[in-house]
Design a protein around this motif. Structure first.
Motif, short mmCIF file in Angstrom:
data_model
loop_
_atom_site.label_atom_id
_atom_site.label_comp_id
_atom_site.label_asym_id
_atom_site.label_seq_id
_atom_site.Cartn_x
_atom_site.Cartn_y
_atom_site.Cartn_z
N UNK A 199 81.85 43.60 30.91
CA UNK A 199 80.90 44.56 30.36
C UNK A 199 79.55 43.91 30.17
N UNK A 200 78.52 44.63 30.52
CA UNK A 200 77.16 44.16 30.31
C UNK A 200 76.36 45.25 29.63
N UNK A 201 75.79 44.89 28.50
CA UNK A 201 74.91 45.80 27.78
C UNK A 201 73.49 45.47 28.22
N UNK A 202 72.90 46.40 28.95
CA UNK A 202 71.62 46.14 29.58
C UNK A 202 70.48 46.92 28.93
N UNK A 203 69.36 46.26 28.84
CA UNK A 203 68.13 46.89 28.39
C UNK A 203 67.46 47.53 29.59
N UNK A 204 67.27 48.84 29.53
CA UNK A 204 66.70 49.59 30.65
C UNK A 204 65.21 49.76 30.55
N UNK A 205 64.66 49.57 29.38
CA UNK A 205 63.23 49.73 29.17
C UNK A 205 62.96 50.28 27.79
N UNK A 206 61.70 50.24 27.39
CA UNK A 206 61.36 50.69 26.04
C UNK A 206 61.63 52.17 25.79
N UNK A 207 61.68 52.96 26.83
CA UNK A 207 61.95 54.39 26.68
C UNK A 207 63.41 54.74 26.91
N UNK A 208 64.04 54.06 27.84
CA UNK A 208 65.42 54.38 28.21
C UNK A 208 66.45 53.66 27.36
N UNK A 209 66.05 52.65 26.65
CA UNK A 209 66.96 51.96 25.77
C UNK A 209 67.99 51.10 26.49
N UNK A 210 69.20 51.12 26.00
CA UNK A 210 70.26 50.29 26.53
C UNK A 210 71.38 51.12 27.15
N UNK A 211 72.15 50.48 28.00
CA UNK A 211 73.25 51.14 28.69
C UNK A 211 74.34 50.13 28.98
N UNK A 212 75.58 50.57 28.88
CA UNK A 212 76.73 49.71 29.18
C UNK A 212 77.17 49.89 30.61
N UNK B 259 76.36 40.15 37.69
CA UNK B 259 75.63 41.41 37.71
C UNK B 259 74.54 41.34 38.76
N UNK B 260 74.41 42.40 39.52
CA UNK B 260 73.39 42.46 40.54
C UNK B 260 72.73 43.83 40.53
N UNK B 261 71.58 43.92 41.15
CA UNK B 261 70.85 45.17 41.20
C UNK B 261 69.55 45.08 40.43
N UNK B 262 69.10 46.22 39.98
CA UNK B 262 67.86 46.30 39.24
C UNK B 262 68.13 46.01 37.77
N UNK B 263 67.90 44.76 37.39
CA UNK B 263 68.21 44.30 36.03
C UNK B 263 66.93 43.85 35.35
N UNK B 264 66.63 44.47 34.26
CA UNK B 264 65.50 44.04 33.45
C UNK B 264 65.92 42.98 32.45
N UNK B 265 67.00 43.26 31.72
CA UNK B 265 67.50 42.32 30.73
C UNK B 265 68.93 42.68 30.35
N UNK B 266 69.78 41.69 30.30
CA UNK B 266 71.14 41.87 29.82
C UNK B 266 71.24 41.24 28.45
N UNK B 267 71.55 42.04 27.45
CA UNK B 267 71.61 41.53 26.09
C UNK B 267 72.96 40.93 25.77
N UNK B 268 74.01 41.66 26.01
CA UNK B 268 75.36 41.19 25.71
C UNK B 268 76.22 41.30 26.95
N UNK B 269 76.98 40.26 27.21
CA UNK B 269 77.99 40.29 28.26
C UNK B 269 79.33 39.94 27.63
N UNK B 270 80.35 40.60 28.10
CA UNK B 270 81.64 40.35 27.50
C UNK B 270 82.79 40.72 28.41
#
Length: 121
Positions: free
Chosen positions: A96-109, A24-35
């Motif tokens: 697949x990467x489930x990423x944390x986008x921030x406290x307001x934006x939540x998560x995104x796959x 994964x590359x780019x603007x990444x704050x946190x990746x919670x799950x990868x699969x």
């Protein structure tokens, strides 16, 4: 923008091995799950394996004992070591990467484009 790039697919004979990688590359704050998911022709996409940041793994029954998922959190990379491959494993494998986008934006796959794995004699 975040991008997932898979590599390592190819053609292998039954009983052989392949190792898939997904970075994964780019603007990444946190990746919670990868699969890894896979989709064979005429079939729905199914979970193969996933792993959380702490290393807890989940495997499909069909791959238990044959596949091993791992990740390098520092490199935002997930791997899938596939041993004892069977023709039934033939499919396009998607990261697949489930990423944390921030406290307001939540998560995104996020999904990769897929890499073809063909197991055939």
């Amino acid at each position: 923008q975040v991008q997932l790039v898979e590599s390592g697919g190819g053609l292998v004979q039954p009983g052989g091995s392949l190792r898939l990688s997904c970075a994964a590359s780019g603007s990444i704050l946190r990746i919670d799950i990868m699969g890894w998911y896979r989709q064979a022709p005429g079939k729905q996409r199914e979970l193969v394996a996933d792993i959380d940041r702490g290393g807890t793994t989940t495997y499909a029954d069909s791959v238990k004992g044959r596949f091993t998922i791992s990740r390098d959190n520092a490199r935002n990379t997930v791997y899938l070591q596939m041993n004892s491959l069977k023709p039934e494993d033939t499919a396009v494998y998607y990261c697949r990467a489930e990423m944390f986008l921030g406290p307001l934006d939540g998560q995104y796959d996020y999904w990769g484009q897929g890499t073809q794995v063909t197991v055939s004699s």
